[in-house]
Each structure stands twice: as structure tokens, then as C-alpha cells.
Design an enzyme around this catalytic site. Structure first.
Site, PDB file in Angstrom:
ATOM      1  CE  LYS A   1      -8.134  -6.472   0.952  1.00  0.00           C
ATOM      2  NZ  LYS A   1      -7.525  -7.800   0.857  1.00  0.00           N
TER       3      LYS A   1
ATOM      4  CG  LEU B   1      -2.281  -3.498   1.855  1.00  0.00           C
ATOM      5  CD1 LEU B   1      -1.012  -3.733   2.658  1.00  0.00           C
ATOM      6  CD2 LEU B   1      -3.146  -4.769   1.882  1.00  0.00           C
TER       7      LEU B   1
ATOM      8  NE  ARG C   1       4.238   2.863  -2.284  1.00  0.00           N
ATOM      9  CZ  ARG C   1       4.520   2.970  -3.574  1.00  0.00           C
ATOM     10  NH1 ARG C   1       5.322   3.941  -4.018  1.00  0.00           N
ATOM     11  NH2 ARG C   1       4.013   2.138  -4.452  1.00  0.00           N
TER      12      ARG C   1
ATOM     13  CG  HIS D   1       3.766  -7.853  -2.140  1.00  0.00           C
ATOM     14  ND1 HIS D   1       2.962  -7.869  -1.041  1.00  0.00           N
ATOM     15  CD2 HIS D   1       4.742  -8.768  -1.912  1.00  0.00           C
ATOM     16  CE1 HIS D   1       3.432  -8.744  -0.174  1.00  0.00           C
ATOM     17  NE2 HIS D   1       4.527  -9.301  -0.677  1.00  0.00           N
TER      18      HIS D   1
ATOM     19  NE  ARG E   1       8.744   2.996  -5.584  1.00  0.00           N
ATOM     20  CZ  ARG E   1       7.910   2.110  -6.099  1.00  0.00           C
ATOM     21  NH1 ARG E   1       7.540   2.231  -7.349  1.00  0.00           N
ATOM     22  NH2 ARG E   1       7.455   1.127  -5.383  1.00  0.00           N
TER      23      ARG E   1
ATOM     24  CG  ASP F   1      -2.786  -0.214  -5.728  1.00  0.00           C
ATOM     25  OD1 ASP F   1      -1.676  -0.721  -5.520  1.00  0.00           O
ATOM     26  OD2 ASP F   1      -3.248   0.740  -5.064  1.00  0.00           O
TER      27      ASP F   1
ATOM     28  CE  LYS G   1      -0.075   3.160  -4.635  1.00  0.00           C
ATOM     29  NZ  LYS G   1      -0.530   1.875  -4.129  1.00  0.00           N
TER      30      LYS G   1
ATOM     31  CG  ASP H   1       5.778 -42.026 -24.029  1.00  0.00           C
ATOM     32  OD1 ASP H   1       4.628 -42.473 -24.246  1.00  0.00           O
ATOM     33  OD2 ASP H   1       6.327 -41.176 -24.741  1.00  0.00           O
TER      34      ASP H   1
ATOM     35  N   GLY I   1       4.973  -1.962   8.742  1.00  0.00           N
ATOM     36  CA  GLY I   1       4.112  -2.211   7.575  1.00  0.00           C
ATOM     37  C   GLY I   1       3.242  -3.437   7.788  1.00  0.00           C
TER      38      GLY I   1
END
Ligand code: GDG
Length: 728
Positions: free
Chosen positions: A383, A380, A277, A169, A315, A376, A282, A682, A34
Site C-alpha cells: 500500500k 502495508l 521484516r 493484525h 525476532r 500475510d 513473507k 422463550d 509505525g
């Protein structure tokens, strides 16, 4: 002499960057590649550094555990073993069915189950125990993500001074979403165990700070939070990718060979790429519907354009994910059923994962990369697409709801809920001139190349170090007998001493009625005793009338309202010039609104500031209103050169042009040549005074919190004792 142990870095995440496969009682270990693993590789593989986390398989006996431990040790990793029950309740349960939906604004999916929470706490403690076994006091601990929100505070409880960084993340939601969680406060306090907290975007940071303010009652200054006497920093640090790795993979022979192979099977049509995923955040069904609309509206694209959709299984034990998978299957089936030709398939759909070279070939082949999450943290995939476009041709259509959209403004940005806009953006992308594609891609590549995963890691570590340094510089030393004797000796030798004294909390304790704090005989004796030899300046937030009245018979100089009003002994009051107070009328109205809703509170009007007092308000309610009022005022203050100060049971709003530091500097000029300077205070308005003092001044903070002062004492009684000693 004890030798200081070398510092090591401990990376902690739910999953280790390794995959264990158990087959017929045999364990095999494969490194997983990853983005995070690559980026952090530069850290955890060095020296004694270590990465700690779950290895990805539930092991059945001690023998397997020992084998795993030994095998991972070779690779600078250490396992935290989880049971089937942990995985079900902590990971699939609390992490993925409670936090994930809440943090992605899918609150209708969020499950609030006590057994999930109990397990989350238990597993976080398991991680903490494992870390504590491995950590020395000067180590650096970097914790990752939402599965471990409680961990920073658990470690902090045992190691008060250790360096802890935390990176989230996924998005940090608005307070309005976060507040729905029954365990919101515990989660936040857990995170506040860290010294530096990193988020992908400024919005995430802002949301976090707002929750800290409202739930933990702690404000911030430019992301700096003072919590439990520790300075903490929160900031946006968008995560990047290993740019060169993706660019190099896109040029590799294996990738090119795959591209030719895939192209031969698919045909020549233009490709729209979609990779995620399996996750409802998403926006996969929404994307499919937009594609269907595109084909409906623009029959000219039939047989000319296809979607290549990769959904990576994830999942799939969680109910909502099963339902999502069925929905996607149904939609793809329907669209393909409706539009397919013998020679053309609208959607090439794959529910599986691919090796990196295949992924790279997909990026190369795509004319359009359609990344349209509903939410999201970063994303990535977009990118990686950009880094893989060696000829700079291709268009990115990107959701505004992805963190990446903040950096990639040259993409075609869309709101994924607006299907009309999505259709239009896809069409625009398909039709875009090559010169424009290249122009946009060049800008985006430059950004992604520069802010890559390595610079992200460096920046994170750097920020953490800065916070630790700031903490150390703010640690005051308790004024012990030796230092107070030294102070005394210097004072007695001096010819022209200058002493700045704050009033409330410094010379006198706090009272329900501010007027009840008038000086007592002992205090007058002290002040008058000092003025025999020294210039004494009372530097306070109080109004000039009160100060003038209280000290009318003393030979002191007075600075009131945090520096608005100044008066040397025997002179008239004057103010710093050109101060405006046009903001007061509208702000007063806001404050009056809060008074109406908060019995016991009242507004005090000073010449250049307004103060909301809540000392007499029912406990709890005052604090609650303060949070609301402070954010309200900060919002109003943002473009008016105003500052909002939180004091002891008060919130004050005034012009940024005024502070005690500026006034103190002014006074030091007046008494140029002072050979002994001392400042005592103070609260945080006194920090400006401390910062304005020359290096050799004696600066003393009353109370135990972090301060720019050199020394600290416990209470106003200690200040009095110290001053009495100077007179005697
Ligand atoms: C979370 C946040 C944030 C995908 N298919 C294959 C494959 N992938 C790789 C991609 C990419 C990664 O998976 C997915 O990363 P994302 O960032 O898109 O999304 P999440 O997994 O949800 O990650 C996210 C991220 O954390 C980092 O902070 O950006 O917002 O949700 O690297 O390339 N890799 C391979 N085969 C596939 O089929 N080898």
C-alpha cells in the site's frame, strides 16, 4: 447525585509506539512511527486517552520504572513492565513460536510448550491488571493483536459492561489449523470477551466464526454472535495506511535527493523492490528462487534488471528466524555469485532498516514492487508503494495470500507457491505498457486513498459503538411487581385484547419426549380462563396435528410450525401460499446420514421443515454433531432460500419465507383494533414475534438472554403466575 465520569479510550498493544534505549544507565525515549502509531495518534494523544503496552526495554530497578512512567505519561502512554523471562516465554515463546506459525499455516514450526502457555496467561493478566487500574466503567478499550488474545475476557470478568474492541493484525486461520492448538478453546473464549472483533479480511472473519461455532458451540447470524447473553459482532475491516503521509514524503526534497544519490550508485537498470521484516511467512526464499529462474530463462534481463531487497531484522533470537536468515544469505550469495558482472549486481541486499525518506526513495525508484508472502494478515508495504507512486508508473506483483490482495485486484496477483506464475508475472510487470501501469495504479490509489488509516480507525470505533447500542437495546427489564400490575390494569380495561403465547419453554417445561409436554389441567384452566375475554393465539414450532389435538376443546387460534400453518378457532387449517418443499428430499438424506452416526438422534418431518432432534443423544456428542451439521446445512442452504434454526436440542431447517413474525402480523391484521397486545416466548424464533409487535405491546421473554422483548421473566412458572393474575 453521582456524576458520570467522562469516557476515555485506552489503546492496548504488546508494544508501545516508543523505543527506549538504555545506554550507560541512561534512558532515552524515541517515538516509533509505525502505521498503527500514526493512525491511532488521532486517538491516544487526546485528552485523558492513553496507550498501554510494553515500552520495549527490560528495566532493572524501581527508579528506571518510575522515570519511564513519568516520561511516558507526558505522551499519554503507560507502561506494562515485562521481565526477561516474560519476553522469552510469552513474547518469543507463545506469541511467536506457537501462535504466529499456527495462524500463518506454518504448523510444522509451532511449539506447544506448557511453560510458554503459563507465561502467556500470566502476562495477559499483567496487562489486565494494569488496564483495570486505569479503566472507568464507561471507558472504551481497544486491544490489538495476537499477543493479547486472553485479555478481552480477563477484563470482561471484572467489568461486565465496559466497551471492548479487539483487532487481529495477522490472519485468523481456518478451523483446521486453529484446532491443532492445545489451548484453542481458552484462546477463543478469551477473544469472546470483546464486544467487537475486527479482522483484515472476510476470510479471517469467516474462519473465526467457524471456530467459535465448533469450539464454543455458538452460531452466528451475519457475524453477530450471542455469547453468554451478550451480543458480539465480528467483521472484516481492512487496515489502511496514512496515504497523505506517504504521498507527501515521496515529494519531499530529502527523498528526491536520496533517490538521485542511490540511482547514481546503482546505475540505470530497472529495479524490482522487495521489503519485509525477516519472517518465514513473507516468502523471501521463494521470491529469490523466482528471480533466479527469471534470470535463467530470460538472459536479456542480465545487466538490465536488479532486485533491491531490504530485510528488516526481526525476532532474530528465535531459532527459525536464524535459520531463515542463513538461507537468505546463502541464496543471495549464490545468485550474485553466479550472475554478477563487474558493472552489475543482480541483488542489492540489505539486512537493516532505513529511515522513512530512504524507504520512500526506494518506492519511487522501483519499477516493480514484488510482495509475495506465503501468508500475510494485510501487508502495508504494497500500500505504501502505491501511495508513493506520484507519477502512477510502476507495477505491483502481489501474493493472493496477503490480505491486501482482496482490495488490490489491479495488481498482478500470484500464488507464491507457483514459481512459474511468479516468473511470468515479473516478466509481465517489466514489460507492461506505461498506459496500463497508469490505469491500474489509478484504481489502486483511489482505493488506498479512500480506505486509509483514519477511516479504518473511525470505522472500528463506529462498529464498536453500534454493538454497544445493540446490546443496550436488547437488555430486557425483569418484569417486576409494578410493571406486572400496570400490565394487568391495561388488560382489564381493554375491550379487544390479543395474546400470543409460545408453547414449549413458555407455558410448559422441556421433556425428553416432545409428546410428553402435553398440557396439564392447570394450563388448560389458564388458557380457557383467558379466552373468556381475549383472543389467544398459540404460536409454536410444533406440528399442526399435535397442536390441534391438544387444544381441540379450547377457544384458541393456532399457529404451527413457526408460521407455516394457521387456524382460527372453529376454522380450517390453512397455509401461506406458494411454499416450495423441493429441497426436502436431498436435505433429508443429509440428516439421515447424521442420524446413522449419532445414536439417539432422529429426524422429524413437518410439512415445510425438517428437524433433527438430539435431546436423547449422549451429552457432548449431540453438541459436537450439531456444530458439524449446522455448518453443513448452512452450506447447503446458502442458495436455496432456506434458514437453519438452532433450538433447544434441535436443529431445524426451513424456508426463509416462514417465521413467527410474519404469521403474527397476519393475525394482528385479522384482529385490527386490538387495544391490548401481549406476546410471550422463550427462544429466538420468538424474537421475530417480538419484533413484529407494535410499540405499546407487552412483549415478554422467558429466560435471561438478550431479546427484542421489553420485559423478561425467569421461567414458565412465572408466565403461568402472570396469566393467572390476569384471569383472577
Ligand atoms: C503485521 C502483519 C499487517 C519495513 N522496512 C522498513 C520499514 N518497514 C515498515 C513498512 C511497513 C511495516 O514496516 C511492515 O508492515 P507489514 O504490514 O508489511 O508487515 P508486519 O510487520 O508483519 O505487520 C501484516 C500489519 O501487521 C498491520 O496490521 O499488514 O500482515 O503481519 O509499514 O513500511 N519502516 C522503516 N524502515 C524500514 O526499513 N522506517
Amino acid at each position: 447525585m453521582a456524576t458520570l465520569q467522562k469516557s476515555k479510550t485506552i489503546i492496548v498493544s504488546n508494544r508501545l509506539p516508543v523505543r527506549i534505549v538504555k545506554e550507560d544507565d541512561k534512558l532515552t525515549f524515541t517515538p516509533s512511527e509505525g502505521g498503527l502509531a500514526t493512525g491511532l495518534g488521532s486517538i491516544y494523544k487526546q485528552g485523558d486517552n492513553i496507550w498501554l503496552g510494553w515500552p520495549g526495554a527490560v528495566l532493572s530497578n524501581k527508579k528506571e520504572e518510575t522515570k519511564t512512567e513519568n516520561e511516558l505519561k507526558e505522551q499519554n502512554m503507560a507502561p506494562v513492565f515485562l521481565t526477561d523471562e516474560d519476553i522469552e516465554l510469552y513474547y518469543e515463546g507463545f506469541s511467536n513460536e506457537t501462535l504466529w506459525p499456527n495462524f500463518h499455516y506454518f504448523n510444522q514450526f509451532s511449539e506447544f510448550k506448557e511453560e510458554y502457555w503459563e507465561s502467556y496467561k500470566k502476562v495477559n493478566q499483567k496487562f489486565a491488571d494494569q488496564i483495570l487500574k486505569n479503566a472507568n466503567p464507561n471507558d472504551i478499550i481497544w486491544i490489538h493483536d495476537y499477543q493479547l488474545l486472553l485479555l478481552p475476557a480477563m477484563i470482561r470478568a471484572e467489568r461486565p459492561d465496559i466497551s471492548i474492541g479487539f483487532f487481529l493484525h495477522i490472519p485468523f486461520p481456518s478451523y483446521e489449523s486453529f484446532r491443532l492448538l492445545p489451548w484453542r478453546r481458552e484462546l477463543l473464549v478469551g477473544m469472546l470477551g470483546a464486544d467487537f472483533l475486527g479482522f483484515h479480511t472476510y476470510d479471517d472473519t469467516r474462519h473465526f466464526l467457524s471456530s467459535v461455532s465448533r469450539l464454543a458451540g455458538v452460531g452466528n447470524e451475519h457475524g453477530n454472535i450471542n455469547y453468554n447473553n451478550r451480543q458480539i459482532m465480528a467483521d472484516a475491516l481492512p487496515m489502511g495506511i496514512d496515504y497523505d503521509k506517504y504521498a507527501e514524503t515521496a515529494a519531499a526534497p530529502e527523498t528526491l535527493e536520496r533517490e538521485v544519490r542511490y540511482r547514481t550508485s546503482i546505475g540505470t537498470e530497472k529495479l524490482i523492490l522487495s521489503i519485509d521484516r525477516l519472517d518465514y511467512s513473507k516468502g523471501i526464499p521463494q521470491r529469490l528462487r523466482a528471480f533466479q529462474k527469471l534470470l535463467d530463462r530470460h538472459p536479456e534481463y542480465l545487466e538490465q534488471v536488479s532486485m533491491l531487497m531490504v530485510v528488516v531484522p526481526s525476532r532474530d533470537q528465535v531459532g527459525k528466524y536464524k535459520e531463515l536468515k542463513e538461507e537468505i544469505d546463502l541464496l543471495v550469495g549464490r545468485i550474485n555469485g553466479q550472475y554478477s558482472r563487474l558493472s552489475w549486481t543482480p541483488i542489492h541486499y540489505f539486512y537493516r532498516s532505513y529511515p522513512l525518506h530512504a524507504l520512500s526513495a526506494f518506492y519511487r525508484m522501483a519499477h516493480v514492487c514484488l510482495v509475495s508472502p506465503m501468508r500475510d494478515g494485510m501487508n502495508l508495504v504494497c500500500k505504501e508503494f502505491i501511495a508513493s507512486k506520484l507519477d502512477k508508473k510502476g507495477v505491483l506483483v502481489l501474493s493472493e495470500m496477503a490480505g491486501a490482495s482482496k482490495e488490490l485486484s489491479d495488481a498482478l496477483l500470484v500464488n507464491p507457491n507457483n514459481s512459474e506464475q511468479m516468473v511470468e508475472a515479473i516478466r509481465e510487470a517489466l514489460e507492461m505498457e506505461e498506459s496500463e501501469q497508469v490505469q491500474r495504479m489509478t484504481v489502486m490509489q483511489n482505493t488506498i486513498k479512500r480506505y486509509n488509516i483514519y477511516s479504518w480507525v473511525d470505522l472500528f470505533m463506529n462498529r464498536l459503538e453500534i454493538v454497544k447500542k445493540a446490546q443496550r437495546s436488547l437488555t430486557t427489564k425483569l418484569l417486576d411487581d409494578q410493571s406486572s400490575q400496570a400490565l394487568n390494569t391495561t388488560y382489564k380495561k381493554s375491550k379487544k385484547p390479543l395474546i400470543f403465547l409460545d408453547y414449549d419453554g413458555t407455558l410448559k417445561g422441556f421433556y425428553g419426549d416432545p409428546q410428553a409436554a402435553r398440557p396439564d389441567p392447570e394450563l388448560y384452566d389458564i388458557v380457557n380462563g383467558l379466552t373468556k375475554r381475549a383472543h389467544v393465539v398459540i404460536i409454536s414450532g410444533r406440528d399442526k396435528e399435535t397442536l390441534g389435538e391438544w387444544f381441540k376443546s379450547s377457544k384458541v387460534d393456532l399457529i404451527g410450525e413457526h408460521g407455516v400453518w394457521l387456524r382460527a378457532h372453529k376454522e380450517e387449517w390453512h397455509t401461506i401460499t406458494n411454499l416450495t418443499d423441493v429441497w426436502k428430499a436431498s436435505t433429508r438424506e443429509v440428516l439421515e446420514g447424521y442420524v446413522a452416526r449419532t445414536p439417539g438422534s432422529f429426524v422429524e418431518e413437518k410439512d415445510y421443515s425438517l428437524v433433527w432432534h438430539y435431546r436423547k443423544v449422549e451429552t457432548g456428542l449431540g453438541e459436537l454433531r450439531t456444530r458439524e451439521l449446522t455448518s453443513h446445512l448452512k452450506y447447503l442452504a446458502s442458495n436455496q432460500n432456506l434458514q437453519v434454526l438452532e433450538g433447544d436440542m434441535v436443529v431445524e431447517i426451513k424456508s426463509t419465507e416462514i417465521n413467527k413474525g410474519r404469521a403474527a402480523r397476519n393475525w394482528m391484521k385479522r384482529y385490527e383494533g386490538a387495544d391490548f397486545i401481549m406476546a410471550v416466548g422463550d427462544d429466538w424464533t420468538d424474537e421475530d414475534t417480538f419484533k413484529a409487535m407494535p410499540k405499546d405491546a407487552y412483549t415478554i421473554k422467558v429466560g435471561s438472554s438478550n431479546s427484542a422483548a421489553k420485559f423478561s421473566v425467569n421461567g414458565f412458572e412465572d408466565v403461568r403466575a402472570l396469566l393467572k393474575g390476569m384471569i383472577g
